[in-house]
Motif scaffolding. Structure first.
Motif, PDB file in Angstrom:
ATOM      1  N   LEU A 141      -2.327   2.577   5.541  1.00  0.00           N
ATOM      2  CA  LEU A 141      -1.816   3.383   4.428  1.00  0.00           C
ATOM      3  C   LEU A 141      -2.378   2.833   3.131  1.00  0.00           C
ATOM      4  O   LEU A 141      -1.719   2.107   2.399  1.00  0.00           O
ATOM      5  N   SER A 142      -3.638   3.173   2.893  1.00  0.00           N
ATOM      6  CA  SER A 142      -4.320   2.732   1.675  1.00  0.00           C
ATOM      7  C   SER A 142      -5.229   3.853   1.204  1.00  0.00           C
ATOM      8  O   SER A 142      -5.455   4.822   1.921  1.00  0.00           O
ATOM      9  N   SER A 143      -5.760   3.701   0.012  1.00  0.00           N
ATOM     10  CA  SER A 143      -6.631   4.746  -0.534  1.00  0.00           C
ATOM     11  C   SER A 143      -8.089   4.573  -0.106  1.00  0.00           C
ATOM     12  O   SER A 143      -8.931   5.394  -0.451  1.00  0.00           O
ATOM     13  N   GLU A 144      -8.398   3.517   0.649  1.00  0.00           N
ATOM     14  CA  GLU A 144      -9.771   3.312   1.132  1.00  0.00           C
ATOM     15  C   GLU A 144     -10.126   4.392   2.157  1.00  0.00           C
ATOM     16  O   GLU A 144      -9.312   4.735   3.005  1.00  0.00           O
ATOM     17  N   PHE A 156     -16.526  16.035   7.052  1.00  0.00           N
ATOM     18  CA  PHE A 156     -15.688  16.419   5.923  1.00  0.00           C
ATOM     19  C   PHE A 156     -14.700  15.300   5.634  1.00  0.00           C
ATOM     20  O   PHE A 156     -14.464  14.437   6.471  1.00  0.00           O
ATOM     21  N   THR A 157     -14.146  15.325   4.428  1.00  0.00           N
ATOM     22  CA  THR A 157     -13.171  14.322   3.996  1.00  0.00           C
ATOM     23  C   THR A 157     -11.934  15.043   3.504  1.00  0.00           C
ATOM     24  O   THR A 157     -12.037  16.058   2.819  1.00  0.00           O
ATOM     25  N   ILE A 158     -10.764  14.509   3.878  1.00  0.00           N
ATOM     26  CA  ILE A 158      -9.494  15.072   3.407  1.00  0.00           C
ATOM     27  C   ILE A 158      -8.631  13.958   2.822  1.00  0.00           C
ATOM     28  O   ILE A 158      -8.829  12.781   3.116  1.00  0.00           O
ATOM     29  N   ASP A 159      -7.689  14.353   1.990  1.00  0.00           N
ATOM     30  CA  ASP A 159      -6.645  13.456   1.507  1.00  0.00           C
ATOM     31  C   ASP A 159      -5.350  13.904   2.160  1.00  0.00           C
ATOM     32  O   ASP A 159      -4.885  15.022   1.918  1.00  0.00           O
ATOM     33  N   LEU A 160      -4.782  13.042   3.002  1.00  0.00           N
ATOM     34  CA  LEU A 160      -3.535  13.356   3.682  1.00  0.00           C
ATOM     35  C   LEU A 160      -2.381  12.748   2.897  1.00  0.00           C
ATOM     36  O   LEU A 160      -2.314  11.532   2.740  1.00  0.00           O
ATOM     37  N   PRO A 161      -1.463  13.579   2.383  1.00  0.00           N
ATOM     38  CA  PRO A 161      -0.323  13.038   1.646  1.00  0.00           C
ATOM     39  C   PRO A 161       0.608  12.270   2.584  1.00  0.00           C
ATOM     40  O   PRO A 161       0.907  12.730   3.682  1.00  0.00           O
ATOM     41  N   VAL A 162       1.048  11.105   2.132  1.00  0.00           N
ATOM     42  CA  VAL A 162       1.936  10.255   2.918  1.00  0.00           C
ATOM     43  C   VAL A 162       3.164   9.943   2.067  1.00  0.00           C
ATOM     44  O   VAL A 162       3.024   9.542   0.911  1.00  0.00           O
ATOM     45  N   PRO A 163       4.362  10.119   2.627  1.00  0.00           N
ATOM     46  CA  PRO A 163       5.547   9.771   1.851  1.00  0.00           C
ATOM     47  C   PRO A 163       5.595   8.270   1.562  1.00  0.00           C
ATOM     48  O   PRO A 163       5.139   7.461   2.369  1.00  0.00           O
ATOM     49  N   LYS A 164       6.127   7.913   0.401  1.00  0.00           N
ATOM     50  CA  LYS A 164       6.190   6.502   0.021  1.00  0.00           C
ATOM     51  C   LYS A 164       7.063   5.690   0.967  1.00  0.00           C
ATOM     52  O   LYS A 164       6.867   4.496   1.121  1.00  0.00           O
ATOM     53  N   SER A 216       0.821  -1.195   0.000  1.00  0.00           N
ATOM     54  CA  SER A 216       0.000   0.000   0.000  1.00  0.00           C
ATOM     55  C   SER A 216       0.857   1.248   0.000  1.00  0.00           C
ATOM     56  O   SER A 216       0.519   2.217  -0.637  1.00  0.00           O
ATOM     57  N   GLU A 217       1.976   1.214   0.733  1.00  0.00           N
ATOM     58  CA  GLU A 217       2.838   2.387   0.771  1.00  0.00           C
ATOM     59  C   GLU A 217       3.403   2.666  -0.602  1.00  0.00           C
ATOM     60  O   GLU A 217       3.504   3.806  -1.015  1.00  0.00           O
ATOM     61  N   ALA A 218       3.806   1.613  -1.311  1.00  0.00           N
ATOM     62  CA  ALA A 218       4.420   1.806  -2.617  1.00  0.00           C
ATOM     63  C   ALA A 218       3.414   2.372  -3.613  1.00  0.00           C
ATOM     64  O   ALA A 218       3.776   3.133  -4.485  1.00  0.00           O
ATOM     65  N   SER A 219       2.143   2.006  -3.474  1.00  0.00           N
ATOM     66  CA  SER A 219       1.158   2.417  -4.462  1.00  0.00           C
ATOM     67  C   SER A 219       0.330   3.626  -4.019  1.00  0.00           C
ATOM     68  O   SER A 219      -0.413   4.160  -4.814  1.00  0.00           O
ATOM     69  N   SER A 220       0.422   4.031  -2.770  1.00  0.00           N
ATOM     70  CA  SER A 220      -0.445   5.099  -2.273  1.00  0.00           C
ATOM     71  C   SER A 220       0.363   6.308  -1.830  1.00  0.00           C
ATOM     72  O   SER A 220       1.348   6.181  -1.129  1.00  0.00           O
ATOM     73  N   GLU A 221      -0.078   7.475  -2.274  1.00  0.00           N
ATOM     74  CA  GLU A 221       0.553   8.708  -1.825  1.00  0.00           C
ATOM     75  C   GLU A 221      -0.371   9.502  -0.904  1.00  0.00           C
ATOM     76  O   GLU A 221       0.058  10.447  -0.296  1.00  0.00           O
ATOM     77  N   ASN A 222      -1.644   9.120  -0.831  1.00  0.00           N
ATOM     78  CA  ASN A 222      -2.611   9.799   0.025  1.00  0.00           C
ATOM     79  C   ASN A 222      -3.429   8.772   0.794  1.00  0.00           C
ATOM     80  O   ASN A 222      -3.677   7.684   0.293  1.00  0.00           O
ATOM     81  N   ILE A 223      -3.833   9.167   1.998  1.00  0.00           N
ATOM     82  CA  ILE A 223      -4.852   8.384   2.686  1.00  0.00           C
ATOM     83  C   ILE A 223      -6.077   9.275   2.801  1.00  0.00           C
ATOM     84  O   ILE A 223      -5.964  10.477   3.040  1.00  0.00           O
ATOM     85  N   LYS A 224      -7.236   8.688   2.576  1.00  0.00           N
ATOM     86  CA  LYS A 224      -8.503   9.423   2.617  1.00  0.00           C
ATOM     87  C   LYS A 224      -9.103   9.261   4.010  1.00  0.00           C
ATOM     88  O   LYS A 224      -9.345   8.143   4.453  1.00  0.00           O
ATOM     89  N   LEU A 225      -9.311  10.384   4.700  1.00  0.00           N
ATOM     90  CA  LEU A 225      -9.851  10.378   6.051  1.00  0.00           C
ATOM     91  C   LEU A 225     -11.205  11.077   6.061  1.00  0.00           C
ATOM     92  O   LEU A 225     -11.322  12.217   5.599  1.00  0.00           O
ATOM     93  N   GLU A 226     -12.203  10.390   6.592  1.00  0.00           N
ATOM     94  CA  GLU A 226     -13.554  10.948   6.727  1.00  0.00           C
ATOM     95  C   GLU A 226     -13.784  11.300   8.184  1.00  0.00           C
ATOM     96  O   GLU A 226     -13.847  10.416   9.034  1.00  0.00           O
ATOM     97  N   PHE A 227     -13.904  12.572   8.479  1.00  0.00           N
ATOM     98  CA  PHE A 227     -14.149  13.043   9.837  1.00  0.00           C
ATOM     99  C   PHE A 227     -15.642  13.257  10.020  1.00  0.00           C
ATOM    100  O   PHE A 227     -16.292  13.889   9.191  1.00  0.00           O
ATOM    101  N   SER A 228     -16.186  12.718  11.114  1.00  0.00           N
ATOM    102  CA  SER A 228     -17.612  12.878  11.391  1.00  0.00           C
ATOM    103  C   SER A 228     -17.819  12.925  12.897  1.00  0.00           C
ATOM    104  O   SER A 228     -16.891  12.684  13.673  1.00  0.00           O
ATOM    105  N   GLY A 229     -19.032  13.219  13.304  1.00  0.00           N
ATOM    106  CA  GLY A 229     -19.378  13.264  14.718  1.00  0.00           C
ATOM    107  C   GLY A 229     -20.875  13.244  14.885  1.00  0.00           C
ATOM    108  O   GLY A 229     -21.623  13.415  13.926  1.00  0.00           O
ATOM    109  N   THR A 230     -21.309  13.035  16.123  1.00  0.00           N
ATOM    110  CA  THR A 230     -22.738  12.927  16.386  1.00  0.00           C
ATOM    111  C   THR A 230     -23.334  14.239  16.884  1.00  0.00           C
ATOM    112  O   THR A 230     -24.534  14.367  16.993  1.00  0.00           O
ATOM    113  N   GLU A 231     -22.487  15.220  17.199  1.00  0.00           N
ATOM    114  CA  GLU A 231     -22.968  16.486  17.741  1.00  0.00           C
ATOM    115  C   GLU A 231     -23.086  17.536  16.630  1.00  0.00           C
ATOM    116  O   GLU A 231     -22.551  17.366  15.544  1.00  0.00           O
TER     117      GLU A 231
END
Length: 163
Positions: free
Chosen positions: A150-153, A93-101, A38-53
């Protein structure tokens, strides 16, 4: 003081999670190779931030950090891999966090087995000039610890107001 307590809680959770999964030793080669793939093939991880409030955000600037550690070393400190600033005016909201290979190679001490990754945020969401204090948005560790792969999921991170 509160930041030290939160770091202590996070370290304790990491220690407990590594102690409660001894049965995974037989599959250590597969997760390590999956992480490397995953590290070799992924440069970003997709993070979905949410909450109940319902959140009121006065300061949209936040910092998201990615840490890594050896999954088998409970008392070793985590290493900062990368961090980036974002602006968000609402949750969810959703962000793409860049991750070094070479993310795993940045971990010190060097992992002898699979590496474990997690994210943190620093956000003065109430706009009082002080981040990570009462009234600010913070990761909801009670709901789920923010471990990530460290994946694009897309991966969920839960937020709450710090009280």
């Amino acid at each position: 003081m509160r930041n030290h307590l939160l770091l202590f809680v996070a370290a304790g959770t990491l220690m407990l999670s590594s102690c409660t999964n001894p049965g995974k030793k037989s599959t250590t080669e597969n997760p390590a190779s999956e992480a490397s793939t995953s590290e070799a093939s992924s440069e970003n991880i997709k993070l979905e931030f949410s909450g109940t409030e319902n959140f009121t955000i006065k300061n949209p600037k936040l910092k998201v950090s990615l840490y890594g550690a050896d999954e088998k070393l409970a008392d070793a400190p985590a290493t900062l891999i990368t961090e980036k600033e974002y602006e968000q005016k609402s949750v969810p909201f959703t962000i793409d966090l860049p991750v070094p290979k070479d993310a795993e190679s940045k971990i010190n001490p060097k992992p002898t087995g699979p590496a474990k990754y997690y994210v943190t945020i620093s956000w003065d969401s109430d706009g009082n000039g002080k981040a990570d204090e009462k009234g600010d948005l913070f990761i909801d560790y009670d709901k789920r610890f923010p471990n990530v792969k460290l994946s694009s999921e897309p991966q969920k991170i839960y937020l709450k107001v710090l009280k």
